[in-house]
Scaffold this motif. Structure first.
Motif, short mmCIF file in Angstrom:
data_model
loop_
_atom_site.label_atom_id
_atom_site.label_comp_id
_atom_site.label_asym_id
_atom_site.label_seq_id
_atom_site.Cartn_x
_atom_site.Cartn_y
_atom_site.Cartn_z
N ARG A 11 0.78 -1.28 0.05
CA ARG A 11 0.17 0.13 -0.12
C ARG A 11 0.83 1.26 -0.07
O ARG A 11 0.28 2.36 -0.05
CB ARG A 11 -0.89 0.07 1.26
N ARG A 12 2.25 1.16 0.19
CA ARG A 12 2.96 2.21 -0.06
C ARG A 12 3.54 2.35 -1.12
O ARG A 12 4.77 3.23 -1.22
CB ARG A 12 3.86 1.97 1.33
N ASP A 13 3.22 1.97 -2.40
CA ASP A 13 3.86 1.96 -3.52
C ASP A 13 3.36 3.41 -4.27
O ASP A 13 2.45 4.01 -3.88
CB ASP A 13 3.54 0.82 -4.34
N TYR A 14 4.18 3.64 -5.15
CA TYR A 14 3.91 5.13 -6.05
C TYR A 14 2.58 5.08 -6.55
O TYR A 14 1.72 6.07 -6.57
CB TYR A 14 4.90 5.25 -7.00
N ARG A 15 2.02 4.05 -7.10
CA ARG A 15 0.63 3.99 -7.73
C ARG A 15 -0.54 4.59 -6.77
O ARG A 15 -1.52 5.07 -7.07
CB ARG A 15 0.33 2.58 -8.16
N ARG A 16 -0.28 3.70 -5.56
CA ARG A 16 -1.25 4.16 -4.45
C ARG A 16 -1.16 5.86 -4.25
O ARG A 16 -2.35 6.22 -4.13
CB ARG A 16 -0.95 3.45 -3.28
N TYR A 17 -0.27 6.22 -4.06
CA TYR A 17 -0.35 7.64 -3.86
C TYR A 17 -0.76 8.38 -5.14
O TYR A 17 -1.42 9.63 -5.10
CB TYR A 17 1.36 8.36 -3.63
N VAL A 18 -0.45 7.87 -6.40
CA VAL A 18 -1.12 8.74 -7.59
C VAL A 18 -2.65 8.74 -7.52
O VAL A 18 -3.49 9.54 -7.67
CB VAL A 18 -0.55 8.03 -8.82
N GLU A 19 -3.12 7.41 -7.08
CA GLU A 19 -4.54 7.05 -6.95
C GLU A 19 -5.15 8.16 -5.84
O GLU A 19 -6.19 8.77 -5.91
CB GLU A 19 -4.92 5.66 -6.54
N LEU A 20 -4.55 8.15 -4.44
CA LEU A 20 -4.88 9.08 -3.40
C LEU A 20 -4.87 10.67 -4.04
O LEU A 20 -6.00 11.37 -3.65
CB LEU A 20 -4.14 8.82 -2.41
N GLU A 21 -3.93 10.99 -4.82
CA GLU A 21 -3.69 12.32 -5.33
C GLU A 21 -5.02 12.77 -6.14
O GLU A 21 -5.49 13.73 -6.07
CB GLU A 21 -2.57 12.61 -5.95
N ILE A 22 -5.45 11.81 -7.07
CA ILE A 22 -6.31 11.93 -8.14
C ILE A 22 -7.75 11.96 -7.27
O ILE A 22 -8.40 13.03 -7.48
CB ILE A 22 -6.52 11.01 -8.96
#
Length: 116
Positions: A11-22
C-alpha cells in the motif's frame, strides 16, 4: 497506512499515492463547486432537518458558514455516503490506470497521440 505498517507494504507504492492524489483533487473540485453554487444562491427545495425546522434555503453561503450550519447528523450522513462510495465504487482495478474508476461507458484514450 499506519505507523505499524511495514515500509515495504504494497500500500506504500507510488501507484497508491497517485490514486490518492487523484481522489483528493476530485474532492477539492467538488468542494469548490459546492461553495460557488451556494454563494450564487442555489439551494435545494425542502428541509435539511424537519426536526430542527431548518430549510436548505436557510443555509448561508460560503465555506465555513454553511459548514457550521449543517447539523452533526447531517455531516454523519454525508461522511457515511462518501465512505460507501469509496468502498463500493472508489477502488481502482489494478489492471487499469490510476483514477480510472469509470464503467464501460467511460471514454478512454489509449492512443498516445490522442492524449497530446
Amino acid at each position: 497506512g499506519s505507523l505499524a505498517e511495514p515500509v515495504d507494504s504494497p500500500r506504500r507504492d507510488y501507484r497508491r499515492y497517485v490514486e490518492l492524489e487523484i481522489k483528493h483533487g476530485r474532492i477539492a473540485m467538488l468542494a469548490t463547486v459546492g461553495v460557488l453554487t451556494t454563494e450564487a444562491g442555489f439551494r435545494w427545495p425542502g428541509y435539511l432537518s424537519k426536526s430542527l425546522d431548518l430549510k436548505f434555503a436557510d443555509l448561508p453561503g460560503g465555506c465555513f458558514d454553511s459548514y457550521n450550519a449543517v447539523p452533526a447528523l447531517g455531516w454523519l450522513q454525508i461522511v457515511g455516503f462518501v465512505i460507501f462510495l469509496e468502498l463500493a465504487y472508489g477502488a481502482t482495478d489494478p489492471s487499469k490506470e490510476p483514477g480510472d474508476v469509470g464503467g464501460i461507458s467511460w471514454v478512454r484514450y489509449d492512443d498516445p497521440e490522442t492524449k497530446k
